[in-house]
Every structure is written in structure tokens, then in C-alpha cells.
Enzyme design. Structure first.
Site, PDB file in Angstrom:
ATOM      1  N   HIS A 263       0.878  -1.186   0.000  1.00  0.00           N
ATOM      2  CA  HIS A 263       0.000   0.000   0.000  1.00  0.00           C
ATOM      3  C   HIS A 263       0.912   1.232   0.000  1.00  0.00           C
ATOM      4  CE1 HIS A 263      -3.426   2.461   0.597  1.00  0.00           C
ATOM      5  NE2 HIS A 263      -3.763   2.154   1.840  1.00  0.00           N
ATOM      6  N   HIS A 302      -2.424  -2.308  -9.957  1.00  0.00           N
ATOM      7  CA  HIS A 302      -3.369  -1.744  -8.990  1.00  0.00           C
ATOM      8  C   HIS A 302      -4.611  -2.602  -8.984  1.00  0.00           C
ATOM      9  CE1 HIS A 302      -5.769   1.246  -6.868  1.00  0.00           C
ATOM     10  NE2 HIS A 302      -4.619   1.770  -6.513  1.00  0.00           N
ATOM     11  N   ASP A 358       2.817   5.454  -7.001  1.00  0.00           N
ATOM     12  CA  ASP A 358       4.087   5.316  -6.296  1.00  0.00           C
ATOM     13  C   ASP A 358       5.291   5.211  -7.215  1.00  0.00           C
ATOM     14  OD1 ASP A 358       3.174   5.347  -3.639  1.00  0.00           O
ATOM     15  OD2 ASP A 358       2.316   3.370  -3.942  1.00  0.00           O
TER      16      ASP A 358
END
Ligand code: CMC
Length: 422
Positions: A263, A302, A358
Site C-alpha cells: 500500500h 493496482h 508510487d
């Protein structure tokens, strides 16, 4: 054609028609019809756990909107504080509302001296700042016992302001402790991101003025990270909130969920991966190892996005602005090559694996001087607004306590045997 689904119980031939409402079917209708038979969906891949008006996410088409506003417009024209107001209150503020909100947040940035002296100073010198953050956010609950009165909207609003305001102070305090530097008090003359940078980097100067390009870049990153509907940490927030724990305890739980490398910890994992790859000619061998299932491409993939993460697109532009000030990260070329190779490889294309938020954010944080251990903390600061918007929504909806069912796969009943007979 009716907007409904008919379920047939093949054991009895009995049928029930379940209406489709807002794209979902009501689980309670199923439960009435099929008592004792549960939907088995361990990681909630096809379960809607909430009806929410905070964030709209269309993963197939790469769309992200807060309260109806496209993320691209917010990133270009808004500020994190304005977005936090939008998430919490549901609408953009008027000029007066924003001024009051800014004043309130700015005047709640200080933390009780005991939080700093007794809690933060008590941590080991190499304590991970996320561990410190989780613990000190939970500790705030003991400083504001009135926070338990979650039914009182004014009391709740006060805790929301405190949490949004104090997260950067706790975050910077955790960093300063880890490097043995004295704590820097908030500076009320600075805006949200610039104040955070001052608390991070200030040394002997009377006032720390961050480079405006870097302060704005950080503010944009805060906007992009402010909410993302029912992700792991928000689900933790809602789950703990559904037991009516106070907002500090629920935020600590959400922060804990964010900590993991799947996460919020992924941006740190991306930098480790790029450093391990080391040079452009090692990109293809690394991608081959990913395809053999030996490792994962960090910052890719994702649960919900099956298209380019719109936040990653904005972050890529922000990275260019930051690198103009800081100089280019030596890892950027490896990242760009990795993206190019992956986006042209059938393994990633067929699984719809694209860069996520990210993939580039860690490069920006690193160029701005943040140590890797702080990356997830930088995610937690703005996500606090999203978590609290969901927490308040959940309370307003009068949600029942979260309590999923299970499929029991253990032993059938057996007799206890005394230890000498086992
Ligand atoms: N690298 C290589 N293969 C991958 C990756 C990846 N990063 N992500 C998914 N896959 C493959 C996976 O092996 C599976 O292949 P197969 O069908 O052959 O078994 C397929 O794609 C589906 O993956 P999954 O594990 O079922 O997907 P998930 O929805 O359970 O996991 C994820 C989502 C984000 C945990 C995962 O994509 C991942 O581990 N990514 C790397 C970590 C990362 O970047 N996390 C940040 C997420 S965005 C920020 C946030 O929301 O916190």
C-alpha cells in the site's frame, strides 16, 4: 428489461429477484433468501463495503474525482488545504470559509509538549517514522478525551481540524528525532506545505523559506494522495470507525494499514528496486525476472486501475519541475526505461499493469532530500483528510458495526485430550 438479477436456489427451485441499485445488488436481500450461505470474497475484490459520495474512481478509464472534481483540475488549480476542505465538507469553500479553515488548521498545528518530550523522545534513535507516527497519533486520543463524543458534530469537527493540522508536526518530529536534530515548532506565517518543510529542514535561520517550486510540488503530491475511495487504509478507518472508536484511534489504525509495502510503502520499495537495478542495461534482465515470477515490479499494478493511474501522469510532470530545481535523479532514466519496456511487453499489457501513484513519487521525495523511511509518512499526511471524510460519512450514515462472515475450514468438533495423551 428489469434492472435486477434473479437468483435460483437449485436445491428447491425457489427464486428471488434482487434489484440492481447504483450498480450494486443489495446483500441483505441475499442474506434473507439464503441464510447461512455467504458470498466468499476474502480480499473484497467484488464486494462494495460502502456507499460513499467522497471519491469517484473509474479504474477502467483512469478517472479519479474528489466530490465530482477531476483530479487534474484540482492538482492544477487548487491547494491541499482547499482539497481537504472539499473532502471533509463536500463542496469547495468560499473565500471566507477558506480563510476560516486555513486559520483553524494553522492554529492547531502545535502538539502537546508531552507528546514530543515523553513519546517521541522515548523512541529508539533508529525507530521507523511510520511506527512513531502510528503510535503518537493513537496517543493523541489520550490528550483529547472529549474526542470520544463522536455524536457531537462540533466536537468531531474539532478533532478533524486537529488531526489534519497536527499530522505534519508529528511527521516532521519523527524525522527530527531519527536524525538527532532538535524539534522545530510550527510557523504560523507559512502555508501548509511550506510549514511542513520548515519543520523538516530548519536549522539556525530565524525563518525557513522553502523553495516555492518544491513547496508547490509537495502540495500537489498532497492533493493527489488526499483520498482514493475504499483502499486498504480507508477500509481500516471505516472498520475501526464502525466500532465508534474515536477519530485518533481510527486514524492510527488507518496509518498502520498504510505502512505496508503493498500500500503506502510501495514508493519506498520503488527506490530500492531502481537502486538494485542500478543501470539501464539491467532493466531487461529485471523485467525478465519479474515475468518469471521471481519478484514484482514495484509501483506497477493496482487492484482498481486497469489503465494508467491518472495520479502517476500528473506526478510525472511534477517530477520534471522538481528536477529543474534539484537536478535530475540518476534513477530517473532507469525508471523511464523500465516503464517503456513494461508498457511494451505482453506480460504487463495483458494483465493491464500500468505505473501507479508510487512509481514516480519516491523519485521526487528523494530529490527533495527526504530519506526513504519518510516516504510513507508523506503519504499519511494528506490521506488523513480522506480518512476523516470517510469516518464522518460513516457516522452520518449510521453504519452498523463492520462484521463480515467467514467460511469455516477448520476441524469439525473434537474431544479435548489431556496433555499427557497427545
Ligand atoms: N509486478 C508483476 N506482476 C504483477 C504486479 C507487479 N507489480 N502486480 C500484479 N501482477 C500480476 C500478478 O502476478 C497476477 O498475475 P497472474 O494473473 O499471472 O497470477 C496479476 O498481475 C494480477 O495481480 P494481483 O496480485 O491479483 O493484483 P492485486 O489487485 O491483488 O494487487 C497490487 C494489487 C497493487 C498489490 C499489486 O499490483 C502489487 O503488488 N503492485 C506492486 C506494489 C505497488 O506498487 N503497490 C502500490 C499500489 S498504488 C498505491 C496505493 O494504493 O497504496
Amino acid at each position: 428489461m428489469a434492472d435486477s438479477i434473479t437468483i435460483t436456489d437449485n436445491r428447491t427451485g425457489e427464486q428471488v429477484e434482487v434489484p440492481i441499485i447504483d450498480g450494486g445488488v443489495d446483500g441483505t436481500t441475499w442474506a434473507k433468501f439464503m441464510p447461512g450461505i455467504w458470498f466468499h470474497d476474502p480480499s473484497f475484490g467484488s464486494t462494495s463495503g460502502a456507499a460513499s459520495s467522497v471519491t469517484e474512481l473509474d479504474g477502467e478509464n483512469g478517472i479519479l474525482r474528489y466530490r465530482g472534481y477531476p483530479i487534474e483540475q484540482l492538482a492544477e488549480h487548487s491547494s491541499y488545504l482547499e482539497v481537504a476542505y472539499l473532502l471533509i465538507h463536500g463542496d469547495l469553500p468560499t473565500a471566507t470559509q477558506f480563510e476560516d479553515w486555513r486559520y483553524e488548521i494553522t492554529h492547531h498545528t502545535f502538539i502537546h509538549e508531552n507528546v514530543r518530550k515523553r513519546f517521541m523522545d522515548g523512541f529508539h534513535h533508529d525507530a521507523h517514522p511510520m511506527g512513531m507516527l502510528v503510535s503518537t497519533v493513537a496517543a493523541l486520543s489520550t490528550f483529547y478525551p472529549e474526542a470520544k463524543d463522536i455524536e457531537d458534530p462540533e466536537v468531531l469537527q474539532k478533532q478533524i481540524v486537529r488531526l489534519i493540522a497536527k499530522m505534519p508536526t508529528l511527521a516532521a518530529g519523527a524525522y527530527r528525532h531519527s536524525v538527532g536534530m532538535p524539534f522545530v515548532y510550527p510557523d504560523n506565517s507559512l502555508d501548509f506545505a511550506a510549514n511542513f518543510l520548515s519543520m523538516m529542514w530548519k536549522t539556525a535561520e530565524p525563518r525557513y523559506d522553502a523553495n516555492p517550486v518544491l513547496a508547490r510540488a509537495l502540495d500537489v503530491l498532497f492533493i493527489l494522495h488526499a483520498d482514493h475511495e475504499q483502499n486498504c487504509s480507508t477500509t481500516a478507518m471505516r472498520t475501526v470507525g464502525s466500532s465508534h472508536a474515536d477519530p485518533y484511534i481510527a486514524t492510527a489504525a488507518a496509518t498502520a494499514a498504510l505502512y505496508g509495502p503493498r500500500h503506502g510503502g510501495a514508493n519506498e520499495a520503488v527506490i530500492r528496486m531502481l537502486t538494485q537495478i542500478g543501470s539501464i542495461d539491467q532493466v531487461q534482465p529485471y523485467v525478465d525476472a519479474v515475468k518469471r515470477g521471481e519478484t514484482r515490479l514495484q509501483g506497477f499494478g493496482h487492484r482498481v486501475y486497469k489503465n494508467y493511474d491518472p495520479r502517476a501522469r500528473i506526478i510525472k510532470q511534477t517530477a520534471d519541475q522538481v528536477f529543474e530545481v534539484t537536478g535530475k535523479s540518476p534513477l530517473l532514466d532507469i525508471a523511464l526505461k523500465l516503464e517503456e519496456v513494461a508498457l511494451n511487453d505482453d506480460y504487463f499489457v495483458s494483465r493491464k499493469l500500468y505505473p501507479n501513484v508510487d512509481f514516480y513519487s519516491g523519485l521526487i521525495y528523494q530529490a527533495m532530500g527526504f530519506p526513504m523511511q519518510m516516504f510513507t509518512v508523506l503519504f499519511a499526511i494528506p490521506r488523513t483528510a480522506g480518512w476523516l471524510a470517510h469516518y464522518r460519512e460513516l457516522l452520518e450514515q449510521g453504519s452498523r458495526i463492520y462484521r463480515p462472515r467467514q467460511i469455516y475450514t477448520g476441524h469439525p468438533v473434537r474431544e479435548f485430550a489431556p496433555i499427557e495423551h497427545r
